[in-house]
Design a protein around this motif. Structure first.
Motif, PDB file in Angstrom:
ATOM      1  N   THR A  85     105.685  65.854  93.295  1.00 19.13           N
ATOM      2  CA  THR A  85     105.193  65.992  91.923  1.00 19.13           C
ATOM      3  C   THR A  85     105.655  67.321  91.381  1.00 19.13           C
ATOM      4  N   GLY A 117     109.377  68.634  88.934  1.00 20.05           N
ATOM      5  CA  GLY A 117     110.749  68.257  88.639  1.00 20.05           C
ATOM      6  C   GLY A 117     111.763  68.873  89.583  1.00 20.05           C
ATOM      7  N   LEU A 118     111.523  70.131  89.966  1.00 20.50           N
ATOM      8  CA  LEU A 118     112.503  70.796  90.821  1.00 20.50           C
ATOM      9  C   LEU A 118     112.648  70.031  92.138  1.00 20.50           C
ATOM     10  N   TYR A 128     102.718  83.336  95.319  1.00 18.62           N
ATOM     11  CA  TYR A 128     102.804  82.072  94.583  1.00 18.62           C
ATOM     12  C   TYR A 128     101.769  82.009  93.457  1.00 18.62           C
ATOM     13  N   TYR A 183     112.047  80.987  89.433  1.00 14.37           N
ATOM     14  CA  TYR A 183     111.467  82.310  89.199  1.00 14.37           C
ATOM     15  C   TYR A 183     110.737  82.890  90.404  1.00 14.37           C
ATOM     16  N   HIS A 184     110.426  82.051  91.393  1.00 16.19           N
ATOM     17  CA  HIS A 184     109.780  82.587  92.597  1.00 16.19           C
ATOM     18  C   HIS A 184     110.733  83.499  93.371  1.00 16.19           C
ATOM     19  N   THR A 234     112.796  76.923  84.357  1.00 16.10           N
ATOM     20  CA  THR A 234     111.860  77.112  83.237  1.00 16.10           C
ATOM     21  C   THR A 234     112.637  77.591  82.005  1.00 16.10           C
ATOM     22  N   HIS A 245     118.869  75.646  81.454  1.00 12.35           N
ATOM     23  CA  HIS A 245     118.865  74.279  80.915  1.00 12.35           C
ATOM     24  C   HIS A 245     119.471  74.186  79.510  1.00 12.35           C
ATOM     25  N   ILE A 291     119.583  69.726  83.545  1.00 13.23           N
ATOM     26  CA  ILE A 291     119.344  68.890  84.735  1.00 13.23           C
ATOM     27  C   ILE A 291     119.143  67.432  84.322  1.00 13.23           C
ATOM     28  N   ASP A 297     108.761  73.666  77.835  1.00 13.70           N
ATOM     29  CA  ASP A 297     109.136  73.087  79.119  1.00 13.70           C
ATOM     30  C   ASP A 297     110.610  73.358  79.352  1.00 13.70           C
ATOM     31  N   GLY A 298     110.957  73.733  80.595  1.00 10.12           N
ATOM     32  CA  GLY A 298     112.359  74.015  80.892  1.00 10.12           C
ATOM     33  C   GLY A 298     113.208  72.816  80.522  1.00 10.12           C
ATOM     34  N   LEU A 344     111.522  66.221  83.132  1.00 10.94           N
ATOM     35  CA  LEU A 344     112.192  65.043  83.680  1.00 10.94           C
ATOM     36  C   LEU A 344     111.438  63.765  83.377  1.00 10.94           C
TER      37      LEU A 344
HETATM   38  O1  LIG Z   1     105.999  73.818  92.739  1.00 14.03           O
HETATM   39  P1  LIG Z   1     104.821  73.707  91.810  1.00 14.03           P
HETATM   40  O2  LIG Z   1     104.151  75.020  91.583  1.00 14.03           O
HETATM   41  O3  LIG Z   1     103.878  72.617  92.259  1.00 14.03           O
HETATM   42  O4  LIG Z   1     105.333  73.246  90.370  1.00 14.03           O
HETATM   43  C1  LIG Z   1     106.256  72.185  90.188  1.00 14.03           C
HETATM   44  C2  LIG Z   1     107.552  72.673  89.585  1.00 14.03           C
HETATM   45  O5  LIG Z   1     107.279  73.030  88.215  1.00 14.03           O
HETATM   46  C3  LIG Z   1     108.346  73.605  87.495  1.00 14.03           C
HETATM   47  O6  LIG Z   1     109.365  72.630  87.261  1.00 14.03           O
HETATM   48  C4  LIG Z   1     110.461  72.863  86.389  1.00 14.03           C
HETATM   49  O7  LIG Z   1     111.605  72.198  86.854  1.00 14.03           O
HETATM   50  C5  LIG Z   1     111.930  70.935  86.303  1.00 14.03           C
HETATM   51  C6  LIG Z   1     113.294  70.525  86.847  1.00 14.03           C
HETATM   52  O8  LIG Z   1     114.301  71.400  86.423  1.00 14.03           O
HETATM   53  C7  LIG Z   1     111.937  70.988  84.788  1.00 14.03           C
HETATM   54  O9  LIG Z   1     112.219  69.682  84.258  1.00 14.03           O
HETATM   55  C8  LIG Z   1     110.568  71.445  84.293  1.00 14.03           C
HETATM   56  O10 LIG Z   1     110.634  71.605  82.875  1.00 14.03           O
HETATM   57  C9  LIG Z   1     110.182  72.768  84.919  1.00 14.03           C
HETATM   58  O11 LIG Z   1     108.812  73.005  84.580  1.00 14.03           O
HETATM   59  C10 LIG Z   1     108.863  74.815  88.230  1.00 14.03           C
HETATM   60  O12 LIG Z   1     109.923  75.419  87.494  1.00 14.03           O
HETATM   61  C11 LIG Z   1     109.264  74.474  89.659  1.00 14.03           C
HETATM   62  O13 LIG Z   1     109.662  75.646  90.354  1.00 14.03           O
HETATM   63  C12 LIG Z   1     108.078  73.873  90.357  1.00 14.03           C
HETATM   64  O14 LIG Z   1     108.442  73.459  91.661  1.00 14.03           O
END
Ligand SMILES: O=P(O)(O)OC[C@H]1O[C@H](O[C@H]2O[C@H](CO)[C@@H](O)[C@H](O)[C@H]2O)[C@H](O)[C@@H](O)[C@@H]1O
Ligand SMILES: O=c1ccn([C@@H]2O[C@H](COP(=O)(O)OP(=O)(O)O)[C@@H](O)[C@H]2O)c(=O)[nH]1
Length: 458
Positions: free
Chosen positions: A24, A26-27, A81, A136-137, A160, A190, A230, A367-368, A371
């Protein structure tokens, strides 16, 4: 182009979609698709909390993908985190400086975990490997690898949005952190707006020089910023959606609707996703169009996310109240206008839900990419496609211009778009869908991976 000219691909991200886990986010969904096809090593956090951060790597193999993950201690997890990544950087990157919580302890934890990642990763890297770091982490990771004499090509992709320099400079000690981006060879974003923000920041705040082809020079480093929107595994999603028709859960959903039209939203429970405003817009629709009562049903799937961060607990409470209020106001004994579900579902089932919904409601404040918007379109029945209502502030809006584009803060506008979507003639639905599907077929997940790695190894 073959990325490593014979070498391995090493993908690094905090979130890793381990075998047999629902991704759950997108990444994780996207990297899983990208890696399953290309093969490689995926390095990151195991998703587990241990008594201490021992830095021991656990290996797993799934087809062509080898996983190397490590546990984090509670304290490292909380600072790295929850703290710096999700309470400092995330709100800043999503244009919410009011929610930024900066503290030195979080920053120290963030740097500590990045250093540990660098140590363990450096031991694994072979001369021909190409390294692809995500999000960004892990901003300072390349600089830490360079300090350990790693000379390989290293790319970074920011999933993002990246706000304008005027906002970025509000981050305490922004130069020390963002300046380390220069240690990458390629930075992927993106959208062109995100790319502009990066260039403006480097030029105006750090005094870098910008050359043709988005090439930047900062100190002794030369690197490039590129736009790589993406994609999804379009054919797979379309196929899953078609096959989902035979699933029991889809039959149950259909039976429960009893002929009513379904509107669907699917989002991690995150304040960036615009859920309170979306609920309000739906309530506005019910208020001003009584003829819709009993004829529509809004299913919002919202798996909890980052649940130990206070702002996320707060949004959860707010949505529970709002969903309860809408149902309390409009429900009838045989009709609940809103179905609000805090569970996550596998992709194969989600695509069936999308296909069955006449409207996909995707209205993040920022939103980045998003998906879900793309998956919704790819899941539709070509003969009778649904309509996507999409926020202008999702990266996806740059490609999906045939969606009904809205400002998510304008609840009247979103309610208008819902009405338009619910009454759109078949010919117009088909025309809009075809045009969006053409984009998704061309710019799918394979094209994304190939274009990023092609540019990185060029
Ligand atoms: O890993 P989490 O803290 O559970 O959060 C989930 C992911 O959220 C973000 O996703 C982004 O990446 C997507 C794919 O490029 C994009 O479609 C979406 O707009 C972004 O929000 C976050 O950037 C990821 O690092 C997290 O894993
Ligand atoms: O119950 C769920 C909810 C979401 N997702 C997936 O999580 C991803 C969400 O990605 P998106 O880019 O829309 O937003 P993010 O959560 O990364 O900010 C999509 O692939 C969804 O299909 C999922 O697999 N199950």
């Amino acid at each position: 182009m073959s990325p490593a000219r014979g070498g391995r691909l090493i993908v690094v991200s905090n979130r890793v979609a381990l075998p047999r886990q629902t991704a759950t986010g997108g990444l994780a969904s996207a990297m899983r698709s990208a890696l399953q096809e290309r093969g490689g090593l995926w390095f990151g956090w195991s998703g587990k909390i241990a008594n201490q951060t021992a830095g021991t790597l656990r290996y797993q193999q799934d087809g062509p993908v080898r996983y190397a993950t490590m546990d984090l201690s509670r304290s490292d997890h909380d600072h790295f985190y929850d703290g710096y990544a999700n309470r400092t950087l995330w709100p800043l990157l999503h244009y919410r400086p009011d929610l930024v919580d900066y503290n030195r302890g979080h920053l120290d934890g963030y740097l500590r975990v990045n250093r540990l990642f660098a140590e363990r990763l450096a031991e694994l890297i072979e001369p021909d490997d190409v390294i692809w770091i995500n999000d960004y982490h892990l901003i300072p990771l390349a600089a830490m690898l360079r300090q350990r004499h790693i000379r390989n090509r290293i790319g970074f992709f920011l999933h993002t949005p990246l706000p304008a320099d005027g906002l970025l400079i509000t981050l305490p000690r922004h130069r020390e952190l963002l300046g380390t981006l220069a240690s990458y060879d390629l930075i992927g974003l993106h959208t062109a707006r995100d790319q502009r923000s990066l260039e403006d920041y480097f030029v105006h705040e750090l005094g870098a020089s910008l050359r043709r082809g988005h090439r930047l020079r900062y100190g002794d480093r030369r690197f490039r910023a590129g736009v790589f929107p993406i994609g999804i595994d379009t054919q797979q999603v379309a196929q899953d959606a078609k096959q989902a028709d035979s699933l029991e859960e889809i039959a149950q959903l259909r039976a429960s609707l009893d002929g009513r039209v379904l509107i669907i939203g699917v989002d991690r429970l995150d304040y960036s996703k615009g859920l309170p405003q979306r609920f309000e817009a739906y309530a506005r629709l019910l208020e001003r169009a009584p003829e819709m009562h009993r004829k529509v049903s809004f299913l919002q799937i919202a798996p909890p996310s980052r649940g130990t961060v206070p702002e996320y607990r707060q949004i959860r409470r707010e949505l529970e109240r709002s969903a309860g209020h809408i149902n309390g106001t409009y429900a009838a004994p045989d009709w609940a206008p809103i179905r609000y579900v805090n569970n996550s579902f596998p992709h194969s089932l989600l695509s069936g839900y999308y296909r069955h919904a006449k409207v996909g409601l995707v209205t993040p404040m920022r939103d980045g990419m998003n998906l879900v918007a793309k998956e919704y379109v790819a899941s539709q029945d070509p003969d009778d496609p649904g309509v996507l209502v999409l926020s202008r502030f999702a990266g996806a809006a740059q490609e999906l211009s045939q969606a009904l584009l809205v400002n998510p803060a304008d609840t009247e506008e979103v309610a208008d778009a819902l009405e338009q979507a619910l009454s759109m003639p078949l010919a117009e639905r088909r025309r809009r869908w075809r045009s969006m599907m053409d984009v998704l077929e061309k710019q799918d997940i394979t094209a994304w991976r190939q274009s990023f790695l092609g540019a990185l190894t060029d």
